[in-house]
Enzyme design. Structure first.
Site, mmCIF file in Angstrom:
data_model
loop_
_atom_site.group_PDB
_atom_site.id
_atom_site.type_symbol
_atom_site.label_atom_id
_atom_site.label_comp_id
_atom_site.label_asym_id
_atom_site.label_seq_id
_atom_site.Cartn_x
_atom_site.Cartn_y
_atom_site.Cartn_z
ATOM 1 N N HIS A 1 1.631 10.965 -12.801
ATOM 2 C CA HIS A 1 0.588 11.252 -11.813
ATOM 3 C C HIS A 1 1.146 12.143 -10.710
ATOM 4 O O HIS A 1 2.315 12.037 -10.329
ATOM 5 C CB HIS A 1 0.004 9.967 -11.214
ATOM 6 C CG HIS A 1 1.025 8.984 -10.723
ATOM 7 N ND1 HIS A 1 1.777 8.205 -11.565
ATOM 8 C CD2 HIS A 1 1.407 8.657 -9.459
ATOM 9 C CE1 HIS A 1 2.578 7.433 -10.848
ATOM 10 N NE2 HIS A 1 2.388 7.696 -9.560
ATOM 11 N N HIS B 1 0.565 13.096 -6.769
ATOM 12 C CA HIS B 1 -0.073 12.711 -5.507
ATOM 13 C C HIS B 1 -0.457 13.992 -4.768
ATOM 14 O O HIS B 1 0.392 14.883 -4.586
ATOM 15 C CB HIS B 1 0.897 11.946 -4.603
ATOM 16 C CG HIS B 1 1.358 10.616 -5.115
ATOM 17 N ND1 HIS B 1 0.867 9.417 -4.644
ATOM 18 C CD2 HIS B 1 2.294 10.286 -6.045
ATOM 19 C CE1 HIS B 1 1.487 8.410 -5.246
ATOM 20 N NE2 HIS B 1 2.364 8.911 -6.106
HETATM 21 P P1 DGP Z 1 3.797 5.857 -7.512
HETATM 22 O O1 DGP Z 1 4.463 4.970 -6.530
HETATM 23 O O2 DGP Z 1 4.219 7.314 -7.379
HETATM 24 O O3 DGP Z 1 3.937 5.338 -8.924
HETATM 25 O O4 DGP Z 1 2.253 5.849 -7.139
HETATM 26 C C1 DGP Z 1 1.341 4.941 -7.645
HETATM 27 C C2 DGP Z 1 0.141 4.979 -6.752
HETATM 28 O O5 DGP Z 1 -0.912 4.314 -7.418
HETATM 29 C C3 DGP Z 1 0.327 4.270 -5.403
HETATM 30 O O6 DGP Z 1 0.222 5.226 -4.354
HETATM 31 C C4 DGP Z 1 -0.811 3.280 -5.340
HETATM 32 C C5 DGP Z 1 -1.731 3.709 -6.459
HETATM 33 N N1 DGP Z 1 -2.429 2.620 -7.108
HETATM 34 C C6 DGP Z 1 -1.859 1.515 -7.660
HETATM 35 N N2 DGP Z 1 -2.803 0.719 -8.176
HETATM 36 C C7 DGP Z 1 -3.997 1.340 -7.949
HETATM 37 C C8 DGP Z 1 -5.344 1.011 -8.254
HETATM 38 O O7 DGP Z 1 -5.675 -0.017 -8.839
HETATM 39 N N3 DGP Z 1 -6.294 1.902 -7.854
HETATM 40 C C9 DGP Z 1 -5.978 3.069 -7.194
HETATM 41 N N4 DGP Z 1 -6.994 3.875 -6.868
HETATM 42 N N5 DGP Z 1 -4.719 3.420 -6.915
HETATM 43 C C10 DGP Z 1 -3.748 2.555 -7.277
#
Ligand code: DGP
Length: 124
Positions: free
Chosen positions: A110, A112
């Site tokens: 992913h 950001h």
């Molecule tokens: P990373 O730490 O780079 O793996 O980022 C994962 C991101 O995913 C973190 O910023 C929070 C987001 N995230 C985790 N669970 C969920 C979810 O259930 N819904 C959404 N919209 N984001 C989520």
């Protein structure tokens, strides 16, 4: 033919697979055949959007990327740029966290897109 969401339902996956299959709700920002962009649940800035490939294709992180993934890698970045324009961001940051030291918490590649405030450098 097995539908896409049916396949996600029974595939071993991450929270993002559940988001893609709509088992978990998310706030969509952009979607096409290849990518899905949605609001991060733990925003680190006024705008914090995640852009993910719809088909994971073993891309649990950027370290897994191979030559065959060049197209989707480009699509992720182009989508980030497009969404940033739609959000009228004058500046922003794109981040890919990789592995434990990179603070990656979800093993589904992913990007950001973070913006809407002044960024700092160096990052923490
Ligand atoms: P990373 O730490 O780079 O793996 O980022 C994962 C991101 O995913 C973190 O910023 C929070 C987001 N995230 C985790 N669970 C969920 C979810 O259930 N819904 C959404 N919209 N984001 C989520």
């Amino acid at each position: 033919m097995i539908s896409r969401s049916f396949r996600y339902l029974f595939s071993k996956g991450t929270i993002f697979d559940k988001i893609l299959s709509k088992q978990i709700p998310s706030k969509a920002v952009f979607e096409d055949d290849d990518v899905y962009a949605f609001e991060d649940i733990q925003p680190q800035a006024p705008v914090h959007i995640l852009i993910i490939p719809k088909f994971k294709d073993n891309l649990s992180g950027i370290s897994q990327a191979e030559e065959k993934n060049v197209k989707i890698l480009g699509r992720l970045l182009l989508t980030a740029s497009r969404v940033a324009k739609e959000k009228n961001l004058s500046g922003y940051r794109l981040v890919i966290n990789e592995g434990k030291d990179g603070c990656q918490s979800v093993d589904h590649l992913h990007v950001h897109l973070i913006g809407g405030r002044q960024m700092n450098w160096p990052p923490g």
